[in-house]
Design a protein around this motif. Structure first.
Motif, PDB file in Angstrom:
ATOM      1  N   ALA A   1     -11.129 -35.334  -1.374  1.00  0.00           N
ATOM      2  CA  ALA A   1     -10.170 -36.214  -2.042  1.00  0.00           C
ATOM      3  C   ALA A   1      -9.214 -36.853  -1.041  1.00  0.00           C
ATOM      4  O   ALA A   1      -9.007 -38.069  -1.052  1.00  0.00           O
ATOM      5  CB  ALA A   1      -9.399 -35.442  -3.106  1.00  0.00           C
TER       6      ALA A   1
ATOM      7  N   ARG B   1      -9.304 -40.810   0.396  1.00  0.00           N
ATOM      8  CA  ARG B   1      -8.129 -41.653   0.144  1.00  0.00           C
ATOM      9  C   ARG B   1      -7.631 -42.270   1.448  1.00  0.00           C
ATOM     10  O   ARG B   1      -7.276 -43.453   1.508  1.00  0.00           O
ATOM     11  CB  ARG B   1      -7.014 -40.843  -0.523  1.00  0.00           C
ATOM     12  CG  ARG B   1      -7.149 -40.709  -2.029  1.00  0.00           C
ATOM     13  CD  ARG B   1      -5.821 -40.352  -2.668  1.00  0.00           C
ATOM     14  NE  ARG B   1      -5.291 -39.074  -2.192  1.00  0.00           N
ATOM     15  CZ  ARG B   1      -5.456 -37.915  -2.798  1.00  0.00           C
ATOM     16  NH1 ARG B   1      -6.164 -37.852  -3.922  1.00  0.00           N
ATOM     17  NH2 ARG B   1      -4.937 -36.810  -2.313  1.00  0.00           N
TER      18      ARG B   1
ATOM     19  N   LYS C   1     -14.699 -36.354  -6.493  1.00  0.00           N
ATOM     20  CA  LYS C   1     -13.503 -36.417  -5.646  1.00  0.00           C
ATOM     21  C   LYS C   1     -13.483 -37.627  -4.711  1.00  0.00           C
ATOM     22  O   LYS C   1     -12.520 -37.800  -3.966  1.00  0.00           O
ATOM     23  CB  LYS C   1     -13.407 -35.150  -4.786  1.00  0.00           C
ATOM     24  CG  LYS C   1     -13.313 -33.860  -5.578  1.00  0.00           C
ATOM     25  CD  LYS C   1     -13.348 -32.657  -4.653  1.00  0.00           C
ATOM     26  CE  LYS C   1     -13.325 -31.352  -5.427  1.00  0.00           C
ATOM     27  NZ  LYS C   1     -13.450 -30.172  -4.538  1.00  0.00           N
TER      28      LYS C   1
ATOM     29  N   HIS D   1     -13.235 -41.305  -3.128  1.00  0.00           N
ATOM     30  CA  HIS D   1     -12.630 -42.623  -3.285  1.00  0.00           C
ATOM     31  C   HIS D   1     -13.400 -43.692  -2.514  1.00  0.00           C
ATOM     32  O   HIS D   1     -13.134 -44.881  -2.680  1.00  0.00           O
ATOM     33  CB  HIS D   1     -11.173 -42.583  -2.843  1.00  0.00           C
ATOM     34  CG  HIS D   1     -10.342 -41.662  -3.675  1.00  0.00           C
ATOM     35  ND1 HIS D   1      -9.696 -42.057  -4.816  1.00  0.00           N
ATOM     36  CD2 HIS D   1     -10.095 -40.331  -3.548  1.00  0.00           C
ATOM     37  CE1 HIS D   1      -9.062 -41.036  -5.362  1.00  0.00           C
ATOM     38  NE2 HIS D   1      -9.293 -39.972  -4.612  1.00  0.00           N
TER      39      HIS D   1
ATOM     40  N   PRO E   1     -11.275 -41.853  -8.459  1.00  0.00           N
ATOM     41  CA  PRO E   1     -12.476 -41.600  -7.661  1.00  0.00           C
ATOM     42  C   PRO E   1     -13.672 -42.387  -8.196  1.00  0.00           C
ATOM     43  O   PRO E   1     -14.058 -42.232  -9.361  1.00  0.00           O
ATOM     44  CB  PRO E   1     -12.687 -40.093  -7.802  1.00  0.00           C
ATOM     45  CG  PRO E   1     -11.347 -39.544  -8.157  1.00  0.00           C
ATOM     46  CD  PRO E   1     -10.700 -40.598  -9.000  1.00  0.00           C
TER      47      PRO E   1
END
Length: 435
Positions: free
Chosen positions: A76, A80, A117, A119, A424
């Motif tokens: 995650a 990001r 999770k 992105h 996500p």
């Protein structure tokens, strides 16, 4: 037809250079690249003006560390940070997760940990360690993009290095199914224990000769086995000569370097945030690496994002974790230095998007071209900012770039034509099906 999205800009960085253009998106892919003022009916339209439009960067050297050491990073937070830095595709290294990705079961555990999770899009490298030659083909069939190995200690006990004989066996097996091997190239016989905890002693303990000897070993084995080989995080410019000769001889061997080797130097390394292996070297060496990029001997610039918990980056250079977190900062760091040396934005995009996508054979990525995924970045190449750790998206805001002024700001990142907004939406890629 009516497109989902049209993005217009005076500065589109395309495979044939930079020019005004309009990029039309349909179904998550680039449907058309047209003149900037072309009539293109769309459900949504964005005009970037003089802000540049780049393809999403492809970072093939990222340590996510999940599962097992998720407190160091995690899918995650890493993805990001990637999106915030204009990276839309990353390929995760087989260490420092637990278990490392050295078997089909470990690859399945990695994918399970990543689910829901992401992105940005992500693929996985497999690992070659002593005793796992029988696992290499199943990993290849499972869709890993290639195999990482170490010539020297990796820093974690569950991912030991290969001896020369073990490396030969792994190379032969990987060559047999047409795979790619990527090598952390430092000869252990040339490495020593630092005499003290300062940076000069640490630098002396990992001399350029360690890299050159290991690179020459990889070249010999590539010639013997026919495997396609890639040298990771090249730090020592002394390696450029044998690499250039091997490439001119037709051997399938390539090399990458990293932002920290192109931007930082030993002159400023005063705290463990600067520690990485191989180490950041002197300014003359840095200049020679830029020459290696310009000549094409080095083809890629990727992050080697290798984070840890802050406590492991404290103490001195003899004991601190060797890794630099730069996933979010690689593009502005490299662009700041590259433009000062006369390189244009299209060249930086080639190093950081097109060439890494080609290295790992990730189709549909790294270029603004019809049919490719609409992974795009709005990048203001003239906007300066000062690196503030509090604004970094990776899990632990430790960086040697703290307080440094960089030029170039990511304004928007699109993944398959949709702005990355905190929900996500990334996909797991495989070597067989990568878009």
């Amino acid at each position: 037809m009516t497109y989902d999205l049209v993005i217009r800009t005076r500065r589109a960085v395309l495979p044939d250079g930079e020019r005004p253009a309009a990029v039309a998106v349909a179904g998550g892919r680039i449907a058309e690249v047209a003149a900037r003022d072309a009539p293109l009916p769309a459900a949504s339209e964005t005009d970037l003006g003089d802000t540049a439009l780049l393809p999403g960067l492809v970072d093939t050297h990222v340590h996510v560390n999940e599962p097992g050491r998720t407190e160091w990073e995690g899918f995650a937070t890493a993805t990001r940070a990637a999106a915030a830095g204009g990276v839309t595709t990353l390929i995760d290294m087989p260490l420092n997760s637990l278990p490392p990705t050295v078997s089909a079961a470990a690859l399945a555990a990695k994918r399970a940990a990543a689910a829901g999770k992401l992105h940005v899009d992500i693929g996985f490298w497999g690992g070659a360690i002593p005793g796992n030659v029988p696992s290499l083909r199943p990993l290849h069939d499972g869709g890993v993009f290639g195999f990482k190995c170490f010539a020297s200690d990796s820093g974690v006990p569950e991912f030991p290095p290969l001896s020369p004989g073990e490396m030969r066996d792994a190379f032969r097996e990987i060559a047999a199914f047409g795979g790619l091997v990527i090598v952390h190239a430092e000869d252990p016989s040339a490495l020593t224990v630092p005499a003290d905890g300062g940076y000069p002693a640490f630098l002396a303990s990992r001399p350029p000769a360690a890299e050159r000897r290991a690179v020459e070993q990889v070249i010999r084995l590539a010639e013997e086995t026919g495997v396609r080989a890639h040298i990771l995080h090249l730090s020592a410019a002394d390696c450029l000569e044998p690499l250039a000769k091997a490439q001119s001889d037709g051997l399938p061997i390539t090399a990458e370097t990293c932002p920290h080797y192109l931007v930082l130097s030993d002159v400023e390394a005063r705290e463990p945030a600067y520690k990485c292996c191989p180490p950041i070297r002197d300014p003359a060496n840095r200049d020679a690496l830029w020459q290696g990029l310009a000549s094409g001997v080095i083809s890629c610039v990727v992050s080697d994002h290798s984070p840890s918990t802050p406590d492991l980056k404290q103490g001195d250079f003899a004991t601190a974790w060797g890794g630099i977190s730069s996933l979010q900062l690689g593009l502005p760091a490299v662009w700041t230095a590259a433009r000062a040396r006369g390189h244009d934005l299209a060249t930086v995009v080639r190093w950081m998007a097109e060439a890494p996508a080609a290295l790992a054979a990730v189709p549909g990525k790294g270029r603004i071209a019809a049919g490719n995924d609409a992974d795009l970045v709005a990048f203001d190449p003239d906007a300066p900012f000062t690196v503030d750790p509090a604004r970094l998206r990776h899990r632990h805001p430790v960086t040697p770039y703290e307080g440094r002024t960089l030029t170039g700001t990511v304004r928007t990142t699109w993944l398959r034509g949709v702005p990355v907004d905190g929900t996500p939406s990334g996909r797991m890629l495989t070597r067989k099906e990568a878009s």
